[in-house]
Design a protein around this motif. Sequence first.
Motif, PDB file in Angstrom:
ATOM      1  N   PRO A 161       1.596   5.715   2.448  1.00 10.70           N
ATOM      2  CA  PRO A 161       0.393   5.436   1.649  1.00 10.70           C
ATOM      3  C   PRO A 161      -0.569   6.611   1.595  1.00 10.70           C
ATOM      4  O   PRO A 161      -1.113   6.917   0.525  1.00 10.70           O
ATOM      5  N   SER A 162      -0.765   7.301   2.714  1.00 11.00           N
ATOM      6  CA  SER A 162      -1.748   8.389   2.766  1.00 11.00           C
ATOM      7  C   SER A 162      -1.288   9.645   2.051  1.00 11.00           C
ATOM      8  O   SER A 162      -2.084  10.553   1.827  1.00 11.00           O
ATOM      9  N   GLN A 163       0.007   9.706   1.681  1.00  7.88           N
ATOM     10  CA  GLN A 163       0.547  10.946   1.137  1.00  7.88           C
ATOM     11  C   GLN A 163       0.876  10.904  -0.345  1.00  7.88           C
ATOM     12  O   GLN A 163       1.271  11.914  -0.921  1.00  7.88           O
ATOM     13  N   ARG A 164       0.739   9.754  -0.989  1.00  8.60           N
ATOM     14  CA  ARG A 164       1.206   9.648  -2.374  1.00  8.60           C
ATOM     15  C   ARG A 164       0.507  10.636  -3.302  1.00  8.60           C
ATOM     16  O   ARG A 164       1.161  11.308  -4.114  1.00  8.60           O
ATOM     17  N   GLU A 165      -0.809  10.779  -3.176  1.00 12.79           N
ATOM     18  CA  GLU A 165      -1.527  11.706  -4.057  1.00 12.79           C
ATOM     19  C   GLU A 165      -1.203  13.149  -3.709  1.00 12.79           C
ATOM     20  O   GLU A 165      -1.015  13.989  -4.601  1.00 12.79           O
ATOM     21  N   ILE A 224       7.333  13.188 -13.615  1.00 14.80           N
ATOM     22  CA  ILE A 224       6.936  12.576 -12.347  1.00 14.80           C
ATOM     23  C   ILE A 224       5.762  11.644 -12.596  1.00 14.80           C
ATOM     24  O   ILE A 224       4.790  12.014 -13.251  1.00 14.80           O
ATOM     25  N   ARG A 225       5.890  10.439 -12.056  1.00 12.31           N
ATOM     26  CA  ARG A 225       4.839   9.446 -12.283  1.00 12.31           C
ATOM     27  C   ARG A 225       4.584   8.653 -11.006  1.00 12.31           C
ATOM     28  O   ARG A 225       5.528   8.281 -10.304  1.00 12.31           O
ATOM     29  N   ASP A 226       3.319   8.406 -10.712  1.00 13.93           N
ATOM     30  CA  ASP A 226       2.958   7.538  -9.595  1.00 13.93           C
ATOM     31  C   ASP A 226       2.942   6.104 -10.105  1.00 13.93           C
ATOM     32  O   ASP A 226       2.059   5.711 -10.866  1.00 13.93           O
ATOM     33  N   ILE A 227       3.939   5.313  -9.681  1.00 12.09           N
ATOM     34  CA  ILE A 227       4.021   3.929 -10.148  1.00 12.09           C
ATOM     35  C   ILE A 227       3.587   2.949  -9.053  1.00 12.09           C
ATOM     36  O   ILE A 227       3.827   1.740  -9.176  1.00 12.09           O
ATOM     37  N   SER A 228       2.925   3.463  -8.016  1.00 16.28           N
ATOM     38  CA  SER A 228       2.493   2.608  -6.903  1.00 16.28           C
ATOM     39  C   SER A 228       1.686   1.396  -7.351  1.00 16.28           C
ATOM     40  O   SER A 228       1.926   0.280  -6.866  1.00 16.28           O
ATOM     41  N   PRO A 229       0.709   1.562  -8.273  1.00 13.28           N
ATOM     42  CA  PRO A 229      -0.079   0.385  -8.663  1.00 13.28           C
ATOM     43  C   PRO A 229       0.718  -0.680  -9.405  1.00 13.28           C
ATOM     44  O   PRO A 229       0.291  -1.830  -9.485  1.00 13.28           O
ATOM     45  N   GLU A 230       1.869  -0.312  -9.928  1.00 11.49           N
ATOM     46  CA  GLU A 230       2.659  -1.239 -10.730  1.00 11.49           C
ATOM     47  C   GLU A 230       3.611  -2.100  -9.902  1.00 11.49           C
ATOM     48  O   GLU A 230       4.150  -3.092 -10.400  1.00 11.49           O
ATOM     49  N   ASP A 253       5.845  14.608   4.900  1.00 12.23           N
ATOM     50  CA  ASP A 253       6.083  13.169   4.911  1.00 12.23           C
ATOM     51  C   ASP A 253       7.579  12.889   5.015  1.00 12.23           C
ATOM     52  O   ASP A 253       8.414  13.686   4.588  1.00 12.23           O
ATOM     53  N   LEU A 254       7.885  11.739   5.587  1.00 11.28           N
ATOM     54  CA  LEU A 254       9.234  11.192   5.574  1.00 11.28           C
ATOM     55  C   LEU A 254       9.299  10.171   4.446  1.00 11.28           C
ATOM     56  O   LEU A 254       8.478   9.253   4.384  1.00 11.28           O
ATOM     57  N   ALA A 255      10.252  10.342   3.537  1.00  4.92           N
ATOM     58  CA  ALA A 255      10.356   9.481   2.358  1.00  4.92           C
ATOM     59  C   ALA A 255      11.745   8.849   2.296  1.00  4.92           C
ATOM     60  O   ALA A 255      12.692   9.325   2.924  1.00  4.92           O
ATOM     61  N   THR A 256      11.855   7.769   1.523  1.00  6.26           N
ATOM     62  CA  THR A 256      13.155   7.160   1.236  1.00  6.26           C
ATOM     63  C   THR A 256      13.392   7.230  -0.265  1.00  6.26           C
ATOM     64  O   THR A 256      12.524   6.852  -1.059  1.00  6.26           O
ATOM     65  N   VAL A 257      14.561   7.718  -0.632  1.00  6.42           N
ATOM     66  CA  VAL A 257      14.917   7.958  -2.027  1.00  6.42           C
ATOM     67  C   VAL A 257      15.930   6.921  -2.486  1.00  6.42           C
ATOM     68  O   VAL A 257      16.890   6.618  -1.765  1.00  6.42           O
ATOM     69  N   TYR A 258      15.713   6.375  -3.687  1.00  8.43           N
ATOM     70  CA  TYR A 258      16.644   5.419  -4.283  1.00  8.43           C
ATOM     71  C   TYR A 258      17.025   5.945  -5.673  1.00  8.43           C
ATOM     72  O   TYR A 258      16.169   6.051  -6.563  1.00  8.43           O
ATOM     73  N   GLY A 302       0.807  -1.220   0.000  1.00  8.60           N
ATOM     74  CA  GLY A 302       0.000   0.000   0.000  1.00  8.60           C
ATOM     75  C   GLY A 302       0.834   1.261   0.000  1.00  8.60           C
ATOM     76  O   GLY A 302       0.309   2.367  -0.127  1.00  8.60           O
ATOM     77  N   SER A 303       2.158   1.119   0.147  1.00  4.86           N
ATOM     78  CA  SER A 303       3.045   2.282   0.162  1.00  4.86           C
ATOM     79  C   SER A 303       2.993   3.011  -1.171  1.00  4.86           C
ATOM     80  O   SER A 303       2.709   2.420  -2.211  1.00  4.86           O
ATOM     81  N   GLY A 304       3.293   4.298  -1.121  1.00  4.00           N
ATOM     82  CA  GLY A 304       3.365   5.075  -2.353  1.00  4.00           C
ATOM     83  C   GLY A 304       4.752   4.982  -2.958  1.00  4.00           C
ATOM     84  O   GLY A 304       5.758   5.000  -2.239  1.00  4.00           O
ATOM     85  N   LEU A 305       4.836   4.848  -4.265  1.00  2.40           N
ATOM     86  CA  LEU A 305       6.113   4.820  -4.961  1.00  2.40           C
ATOM     87  C   LEU A 305       6.038   5.781  -6.149  1.00  2.40           C
ATOM     88  O   LEU A 305       5.275   5.560  -7.092  1.00  2.40           O
TER      89      LEU A 305
END
Length: 338
Positions: free
Chosen positions: A95-99, A117-123, A78-83, A33-36
């Motif tokens: 999860p609550s902050q992706r949008e 920028i693209r939300d790839i969470s569902p993928e 939000d606190l995020a992790t970058v790769y 459920g996390s945002g990516l």
Amino acid sequence: MLESGSPNRLNNDSEAYLAVLSGSGVWICDRSGSGLLELSDQDCRQFLHNQTTNQIQTLKPGEGCQTVFVTSTARTLDLATVYVTENTVLTLVSPSQRENLLLWLDRYLFPMDRVKIRDISPEFAVFSLFGRFSEEQVKTLGLEVLQGQPEASHALFNLGGVEVRVAVGNGLGLPGYTVMVHQEHSASLWQFLLDLDIQPMGEQVWEQLRIRQGRPAPILELTEDYNPLEAGLWQAISFNKGCYIGQETIARLNTYQGVKQRLWGVKLNQEVAPGQDIKQGEQKIGILTSCTSTPDGIWGLAYIKTKAGGAGLTVQVGEATGEVVEAPFLSHQYFTAP
């Protein structure tokens, strides 16, 4: 959520919680459920560098870090992790902050910026692994290259015939890894990991561990009422990187030691609802933001006024009595330039 993955609760929640804290065995939690978010094109590193608190511009492919999204007045989003990869910056968010963050980033994107920028969470599915892997497990998974590497270091691996990205750290400051895999391969990868004697745990355990470790969460601890220094996120802030959104406020708070409240753990003698005042006698000194009952007691997170003190304080929260304790994930310090 994986069909064969971890629901909110399993019948081994108590066992999993205690085992993770003691370092016994290896455990897996489905965090799909996390945002990516994926940032790509030539300016993607510079762009994210300018929008968040940590040093991202100089990161090389295979490196990463934690960073905080803040408002122009340094209030936390939000606190995020970058790769960082060869061509993109993958950003794992709550999860609550992706949008919200997708819209937030779009606000600062100008036509001349070479950034997509693209939300790839569902993928993608995201798994968190907890524990110290045996030598045999490390060899089977091929993770030798990541051993001893800094938090958020990452690489691509072939696990059970599936390409996955594995990163050091699981977001809670405990030994382990984060695994990102295309959604269509998630079920087979999950089974492959279970076959290596890795045990599943439910998301309820993640939440218990989050509070026990002290990781702040959006809506609860990460809100526009607090800044990242108050939230104990000093490890996710660079004081040498130059300008970014909210930088002036954060630099001023550090320079003049102006942090007026800090996030701490609280060990309680009974469960109480978040949102209640923290008191010393009749004096309000803070507010409880999270609370959970676990096999080793009742734990909470609370913002407490700096002048009231910190670890070791005895406090009242409604009908409960508590002791303020250190939370392993958090740090409280001031940065002094060399």
